[in-house]
Scaffold this active site. Structure first.
Site, PDB file in Angstrom:
ATOM      1  N   SER A  10      -8.224   4.610   0.991  1.00 37.36           N
ATOM      2  CA  SER A  10      -8.009   5.688   0.182  1.00 37.36           C
ATOM      3  C   SER A  10      -8.925   5.179  -0.912  1.00 37.36           C
ATOM      4  O   SER A  10      -9.012   4.456  -1.709  1.00 37.36           O
ATOM      5  CB  SER A  10      -6.273   5.926  -1.165  1.00 37.36           C
ATOM      6  N   HIS A  34      -9.325   7.644   4.475  1.00 38.44           N
ATOM      7  CA  HIS A  34      -8.529   8.368   3.873  1.00 38.44           C
ATOM      8  C   HIS A  34      -9.193   9.021   2.396  1.00 38.44           C
ATOM      9  O   HIS A  34      -9.510   9.027   1.119  1.00 38.44           O
ATOM     10  CB  HIS A  34      -6.707   7.947   3.509  1.00 38.44           C
ATOM     11  N   ASP A  36      -8.644  11.687  -1.051  1.00 36.59           N
ATOM     12  CA  ASP A  36      -7.753  12.388  -1.442  1.00 36.59           C
ATOM     13  C   ASP A  36      -8.400  13.435  -2.285  1.00 36.59           C
ATOM     14  O   ASP A  36      -9.073  13.455  -3.034  1.00 36.59           O
ATOM     15  CB  ASP A  36      -7.551  11.682  -2.338  1.00 36.59           C
ATOM     16  N   MET A  38      -7.934  16.804  -4.450  1.00 39.17           N
ATOM     17  CA  MET A  38      -7.290  17.106  -5.457  1.00 39.17           C
ATOM     18  C   MET A  38      -7.637  18.410  -6.440  1.00 39.17           C
ATOM     19  O   MET A  38      -8.804  18.254  -6.992  1.00 39.17           O
ATOM     20  CB  MET A  38      -6.837  16.179  -6.138  1.00 39.17           C
ATOM     21  N   HIS A  67      -6.802  14.146   3.033  1.00 39.46           N
ATOM     22  CA  HIS A  67      -5.189  14.802   2.193  1.00 39.46           C
ATOM     23  C   HIS A  67      -5.779  16.339   1.437  1.00 39.46           C
ATOM     24  O   HIS A  67      -6.059  15.493   0.336  1.00 39.46           O
ATOM     25  CB  HIS A  67      -4.727  13.275   2.120  1.00 39.46           C
ATOM     26  N   MET A  69      -4.313  18.321  -1.631  1.00 40.78           N
ATOM     27  CA  MET A  69      -3.292  18.747  -2.379  1.00 40.78           C
ATOM     28  C   MET A  69      -4.172  19.564  -4.049  1.00 40.78           C
ATOM     29  O   MET A  69      -4.590  19.608  -4.495  1.00 40.78           O
ATOM     30  CB  MET A  69      -3.036  17.080  -3.206  1.00 40.78           C
ATOM     31  N   MET A 138       4.841  10.893   1.446  1.00 38.72           N
ATOM     32  CA  MET A 138       4.448  10.266   0.211  1.00 38.72           C
ATOM     33  C   MET A 138       5.285   9.293  -0.152  1.00 38.72           C
ATOM     34  O   MET A 138       6.957   9.922  -0.246  1.00 38.72           O
ATOM     35  CB  MET A 138       4.396  11.693  -0.696  1.00 38.72           C
ATOM     36  N   GLY A 143      -0.988  13.054  -6.430  1.00 39.70           N
ATOM     37  CA  GLY A 143      -1.855  13.335  -7.628  1.00 39.70           C
ATOM     38  C   GLY A 143      -2.809  12.175  -8.274  1.00 39.70           C
ATOM     39  O   GLY A 143      -3.642  12.384  -8.648  1.00 39.70           O
ATOM     40  N   PHE A 144      -2.099  10.913  -8.326  1.00 41.00           N
ATOM     41  CA  PHE A 144      -2.303   9.351  -8.594  1.00 41.00           C
ATOM     42  C   PHE A 144      -2.516   8.538  -7.523  1.00 41.00           C
ATOM     43  O   PHE A 144      -1.753   8.425  -6.904  1.00 41.00           O
ATOM     44  CB  PHE A 144      -2.374   9.198 -10.156  1.00 41.00           C
ATOM     45  N   ASP A 176       1.693   7.530   2.039  1.00 37.89           N
ATOM     46  CA  ASP A 176       0.931   7.765   0.905  1.00 37.89           C
ATOM     47  C   ASP A 176       1.111   6.941   0.617  1.00 37.89           C
ATOM     48  O   ASP A 176       1.969   7.848  -0.617  1.00 37.89           O
ATOM     49  CB  ASP A 176      -0.159   8.699   1.649  1.00 37.89           C
ATOM     50  N   GLY A 177       0.615   5.793  -0.312  1.00 35.93           N
ATOM     51  CA  GLY A 177       1.426   5.242  -2.202  1.00 35.93           C
ATOM     52  C   GLY A 177       2.234   4.526  -2.776  1.00 35.93           C
ATOM     53  O   GLY A 177       2.928   3.778  -1.828  1.00 35.93           O
ATOM     54  N   GLY A 178       1.179   4.114  -2.999  1.00 37.13           N
ATOM     55  CA  GLY A 178       1.759   2.485  -4.203  1.00 37.13           C
ATOM     56  C   GLY A 178       1.898   1.254  -2.059  1.00 37.13           C
ATOM     57  O   GLY A 178       2.488   0.045  -2.659  1.00 37.13           O
TER      58      GLY A 178
HETATM   59  C1  DX5 Z   1      -2.036   9.992  -4.790  1.00 36.33           C
HETATM   60  C2  DX5 Z   1      -2.505  10.074  -2.918  1.00 36.33           C
HETATM   61  C3  DX5 Z   1      -2.615   8.379  -2.415  1.00 36.33           C
HETATM   62  C4  DX5 Z   1      -3.562   7.452  -3.563  1.00 36.33           C
HETATM   63  C5  DX5 Z   1      -3.318   6.094  -2.883  1.00 36.33           C
HETATM   64  O1  DX5 Z   1      -1.609  10.882  -4.432  1.00 36.33           O
HETATM   65  O2  DX5 Z   1      -2.768  10.758  -2.173  1.00 36.33           O
HETATM   66  O3  DX5 Z   1      -3.469   8.206  -1.127  1.00 36.33           O
HETATM   67  O4  DX5 Z   1      -4.661   7.528  -3.358  1.00 36.33           O
HETATM   68  O5  DX5 Z   1      -3.650   5.101  -3.771  1.00 36.33           O
HETATM   69  P1  DX5 Z   1      -2.512   3.295  -3.835  1.00 36.33           P
HETATM   70  O6  DX5 Z   1      -2.458   3.140  -2.893  1.00 36.33           O
HETATM   71  O7  DX5 Z   1      -3.184   2.900  -4.924  1.00 36.33           O
HETATM   72  O8  DX5 Z   1      -1.080   4.174  -4.536  1.00 36.33           O
HETATM   73 ZN    ZN Z   2      -3.002  10.907   0.112  1.00 38.12          ZN
END
Ligand code: DX5
Ligand code: ZN
Length: 215
Positions: A10, A34, A36, A38, A67, A69, A138, A143-144, A176-178
């Protein structure tokens, strides 16, 4: 069908003052970018827009996975196609007519994906799976970057994978995420075939090793 897991870093976690370096890293060692997007309305945060996507597109030799959002993703389909985006996902609950938008993305020459946050039942994706190239599960609330992985993702992933197999269709599952080397193996075993990772790649002392450890 065998399908090696794909790693999509990302770019939200990239070093924007040295973007070229991070683009090169993905070109050399990962599978996709990827991106993001937003809007501060669908999610409480604002990321980046077309100038950054276009800059990355000029240097990218790997596919671009955007992606969205945002509310009204349908407004920007042609624009993302023109920039050269290959995979385009939007959130199920951001729109009234997901099926129609998935069709529009196919028609624009891109591979469509449908995304859901951790509080949306995976079953709500089932009617659309055969229209998707991929779904985005997700594993944090959109969002972050840098949030903690939600453990309930494994069970959701298994339910989704079982339904895709039951329908006998080819629909990829992106998580996606963490995501990091600490959970990648179990995610792959549970049915994921595209892993998005921001912090785990770009904040690592050795980003190349971080990518390899997730594969
Ligand atoms: C969250 C995004 C993710 C994020 C992943 O809203 O969609 O793609 O950037 O970042 P990490 O891997 O740090 O959770
Ligand atoms: Zn994403």
């Amino acid at each position: 069908m065998s399908y090696r897991v794909q790693i999509a870093p990302s770019m939200l976690a990239a070093d924007f003052l040295n973007l070229n370096k991070d683009v090169e890293l993905v070109n050399q060692y990962a599978d996709a970018f990827h991106l993001d997007i937003m809007d501060g309305t669908f999610v409480p945060n604002i990321s980046y827009g077309f100038p950054v996507v276009e800059a990355i597109a000029r240097k990218a030799t790997k596919p671009l996975d955007a992606h969205l959002m945002i509310v009204h993703p349908e407004k920007y389909i042609d624009r993302f196609a023109k920039v050269g985006v290959d995979m385009l996902s939007f959130h199920l609950n951001a729109v009234d007519n997901p099926g129609q938008i998935l069709a529009q993305i196919w028609a624009a020459g891109m591979k469509p994906g449908l995304a859901i946050n951790p509080d949306i039942p995976v079953e709500s994706l089932f009617p659309y799976l055969d229209q998707c190239h991929y779904v985005v599960l997700m594993s944090v609330f959109a969002g972050f970057g840098g949030q903690k992985f939600i453990e309930a993702t494994y069970d959701r992933l298994k339910t989704l994978k079982a339904e895709i197999d039951r329908q006998g269709i080819e629909c990829h599952i992106q998580v996606d995420g963490g995501v990091s080397a600490a959970n990648s193996q179990r995610l792959i075993e549970s049915g994921a075939d595209i892993l998005v990772a921001g912090s785990a790649v770009f904040k690592a002392a050795d980003p190349k090793a971080a990518i390899e450890s997730m594969q």
